[in-house]
Structures are given as structure tokens and as C-alpha cells.
Write an enzyme that holds these catalytic residues in place. Sequence first.
Site, PDB file in Angstrom:
ATOM      1  N   GLY A 135       5.306   2.888 -17.845  1.00 22.15           N
ATOM      2  CA  GLY A 135       4.982   3.250 -16.459  1.00 22.15           C
ATOM      3  C   GLY A 135       5.010   2.097 -15.470  1.00 22.15           C
TER       4      GLY A 135
ATOM      5  N   CYS B 193       3.508   0.531 -11.168  1.00 22.25           N
ATOM      6  CA  CYS B 193       3.040   1.726 -10.454  1.00 22.25           C
ATOM      7  C   CYS B 193       1.958   2.479 -11.236  1.00 22.25           C
ATOM      8  CB  CYS B 193       4.223   2.642 -10.178  1.00 22.25           C
ATOM      9  SG  CYS B 193       3.747   4.230  -9.506  1.00 22.25           S
TER      10      CYS B 193
ATOM     11  N   ILE C   9      -1.122  -3.204   0.442  1.00 17.55           N
ATOM     12  CA  ILE C   9      -2.111  -3.558  -0.581  1.00 17.55           C
ATOM     13  C   ILE C   9      -3.418  -4.020   0.064  1.00 17.55           C
ATOM     14  CG2 ILE C   9      -2.649  -5.207  -2.437  1.00 17.55           C
ATOM     15  CD1 ILE C   9       0.244  -4.996  -3.334  1.00 17.55           C
TER      16      ILE C   9
ATOM     17  N   GLU D 189      -4.478 -11.884   8.866  1.00 14.28           N
ATOM     18  CA  GLU D 189      -3.054 -11.490   8.932  1.00 14.28           C
ATOM     19  C   GLU D 189      -2.314 -12.467   9.839  1.00 14.28           C
ATOM     20  OE1 GLU D 189      -0.683  -9.151   7.697  1.00 14.28           O
ATOM     21  OE2 GLU D 189       0.564 -10.296   9.073  1.00 14.28           O
TER      22      GLU D 189
ATOM     23  N   HIS E 113      -0.670  29.003   9.069  1.00 21.19           N
ATOM     24  CA  HIS E 113      -1.862  28.708   9.859  1.00 21.19           C
ATOM     25  C   HIS E 113      -3.113  29.133   9.086  1.00 21.19           C
ATOM     26  CE1 HIS E 113      -4.527  28.301  13.285  1.00 21.19           C
ATOM     27  NE2 HIS E 113      -5.014  29.509  13.012  1.00 21.19           N
TER      28      HIS E 113
END
Length: 464
Positions: free
Chosen positions: A39, A42, A184, A203, A443
Site C-alpha cells: 500500500g 498512502c 500535510i 510558511e 434535494h
Amino acid sequence: MAEYDLIVIGAGPGGYVAAIRAAQLGMRVACVEKEASLGGTCLNVGCIPSKALLDSSELFHESKTSFARHGIKIGDVQLDLPAMMARKDNVVQTLTRGVAGLFRKNKVDHLRGTGKVVDAGTVSITGGDGTQTHKAKRILIATGSAPVQLPNLPFDGKHIISSTEALTLPAVPKKLLVIGAGAIGLELGSVWRRLGSQVVVLEFMDRIAPTMDREMTTLLQRSLEKQGIAFRLKTAAESMKIKDNQVHVNYKSGDETGTEVCDVLLVAVGRKPYTDGLGLAEAGVELDKRGFVSVDKQFQTRVPGIYAIGDVIGGAMLAHKAEEEGTAAVEIMAGKAGHVNYKAIAGVIYTHPELASVGMREDEATADGREVKIGKFPFAANGRARAMDATEGQVKMIADAKTDRMLGLHILGPRASDMISEGSLAVEFAASAEDIARTSHAHPTLPEAVKEAALAVDKRQIHS
Ligand code: NAI
């Protein structure tokens, strides 16, 4: 030694999907994986465990902040972090075992160990049983990527961590400092904030999630700030010192310098292609300046018979992009018309609210010389969002003013990740805003906001 039609190296979502599809197409296939469970990033240390923790932490947070509004009274809510982690591990285990089951069902041989390309027709696998060598008509490299480490802030797995360790912290850190406001940083910052950490995100750029539409990320930043996440934008982390079990991080913001002190530092500044020990250079496979494997439109490297897909070839580092490439690559090998429509690949950040996007951003469309029409619709005016008490966010649709073709769809709201597939379908079918506006939407549902945004492209939305 066995002889295969195809050996895939790497059992992440790119590699395992390619292996299964190749087997469906009649090839004799093996997939090499160095980790104990299948896997890749991920399933084991990425998308799946992070979503398990995002869902658990959201429930925890909601039980404290919004259950009362629904008329649900509960006593003192307590966090059982080991139980939350155990549930996450169980989700991962079920899915990775599922991949092993799919390999058995499709008769894909799972070769355990570290794969190395010996030459265009040979792969060696080194594991617990020593080294074995197998022959293959074709080799597909699907080895993915690894977290980028900042030179002055190297990972130590305890104080300075990557996303992998941020998914298994043994206790809630009092203060978590995150470097990087990408997917992340925002997702794992959200998890630990909801569980009680003070979270500050540094950042480099002047905005969060710089690859997404700016109007939408401005709204997302506001929502996250309301949840208590603090952002220091235009700020670069420069160096650090560990003192008394705490990390002292020195940063620079313009001409200003400062220090943030935290218990845990999560470095989430991107990922790099993973090609260590694969023997690619010796086999004649070309890497670009940034270390990505160079491939042509058929996903073939410079060496005939050696192919590559997924994070290791660059582009968006997304599981579903790798899956599409893996499928296309083996279909092309089988003489079929494999193709990836990169414009239809959506990006999602699983915060609360979620931000999902497909196609062009507003600035991209205008930079492309297009005249655009934009339709927006707020979730505050959507009946289902009201019923759910999840009214933050909006849908923004960008259409070509001349042709009405939908160029981009951006959704900030509850379950935006589930709703964005309508946008991918619209891109795939070259739909116009009118096509979406004329399509009946059940709806009351959240996707009605997409229909309303499509109506709003021509200023004929009903409910706002
Ligand atoms: P990213 O590339 O998405 O974001 C990294 C951020 O760090 C950028 O905003 C960048 O400007 C900033 N940055 C870089 N160096 C810095 C510095 N020295 N100081 C301060 N800020 C700095 O990378 P991220 O979040 O680590 O994710 C890695 C990859 O994994 C991405 O390609 C992402 O798309 C993928 N991913 C996707 C997810 C999803 O689809 N939901 C979830 C997690 C990861």
C-alpha cells in the site's frame, strides 16, 4: 529465478493498481515491496492514517463544540489517544491486507524485499531470504517519494519529525510548530490542534496552500484561525537548538528575526522522489535535475522496457494521479490507448472545512488569456449545510466567458472532497456551466451548491 511479463517495483497506489491492471490484461506480473505491508506511503503513513485521525479528531472536537447545539448533552469528554491510534492502525491494517488479497485474487506475485534494476530485463530483490534475481520483459518503477529534510532542521524522529511520526505521537504535544502550510502541514496541524495542542504554522510564501485558488485559501485561513491555528506567513525557519526537551526554532520574516519554542517541530515542506539504491543510473535511466525519473508520453524511460509512474516522475504527488498513470502505462504496454487527463485530477486538503479543486484557478485562467465568468455560492445558503450545521465556505466555478466551458471548480466546505468528483467529470466531458446548471441535483444535498454556482455563472442562482 522466474520470468515475468512485468515486474513493478513499489506497491503504493501507483504500483499496486498497475500490477492488478496488468494482470487483468493477461500479463504475468510480480510486484516488489520492501516494507512488510503493501500500500506504500498512502495506505501506511499517508492518506489513510491521516484521514482516520482527521475523522476521529473532528468527532472529538465536535463533541466538545457543537453537540450541544444539536441538543445532545454529554458529560466530560475525554481523549483516549491510544484507542484513537489503535483504530487508525486497524483501518490501515484492514486496507493493506486487502491489497494482499487483491494480489492473490489477480495472481500477482508479491516479492518481499528491496528491488534493484540490474538491467532492462532483470530485477534483483534483497530481503530476509538473501538476494534473488528475476527476469522481466518490462519493469515499472513506482517507488514514490520521501519527505524533504531541511538542512538546518534534520529529522530526529522525536523532536523534529516528518508526517510519518506525526501520525503516531505518543502524547498530545503542548505546542506543535509546523513548517510549511501545504496539505500535510494543514491536515496534521488540524489533527493535533483539535486534540488540544497549540499550533503555529510557519510558511515561506505570503499565503497558505499556495497551489490552490487564492480567494479560497484566504477563506480557509480564516476558518483555521478561528479554530485556533496561528500562521506566520512570509517566514522561513533558519536554524534550531534543542534545549530542555524543547525545540527553539529561529526564523526570519523580512528584516525581522525571532524564535518560536515548541515541544515538537513538524517539517512539512514537500516530498522528493525516492530512487535510493534502485541502480537507475547504472541501468542508464535518466533522472532530471531534481532527481525525478524522466519518462516520455508512454511513461517509458530512456531505456526501452523500463517505465516509471507516480511521485517518482514528478507532477502532482497524489495517490489518484499515480493510479491513473499506473493504469495508463500498463494499458499502453498491452497495446491499448492508455491516457491520463491531468486537467481532471483534483486536489484536496482535508481540513475543516475541506478545500477541493479541479481545473484552473482564477489567476491561471486569466494568465492563459481567457475571459472568464465566475459563479459563487455560499454553503450558508444551502439547506443541507444548514441542517448539518456546517455552513462555512463556498463553491466557486470558473467558466470561459465565450464558450461557457467549465474551466475550474473550487469548493471550500463540508465533504468538498466527495463533491469535487462532479468537477472532474465536468472536465472529462468538457461540460459547460450550463450543462451542470441544467443537471438535476437531489434535494436537500450539499452538491446543490455546485449547481447553484453553475447557475451563478450567468447570475441566475435561486437561493442567494
Ligand atoms: P507542499 O509542497 O504541499 O507544501 C509545502 C509548503 O511548505 C509550501 O507551502 C512551501 O511554500 C512551504 N515551505 C517550503 N520550504 C519552507 C521553509 N523553509 N520555511 C517555511 N515554509 C516552507 O508539501 P507537503 O505539505 O509537505 O506535502 C508533500 C506532498 O504530498 C505534496 O505534493 C502534497 O500534495 C502531497 N500530499 C497530498 C495530500 C492530499 O492530497 N490531501 C496530503 C498530504 C500530502
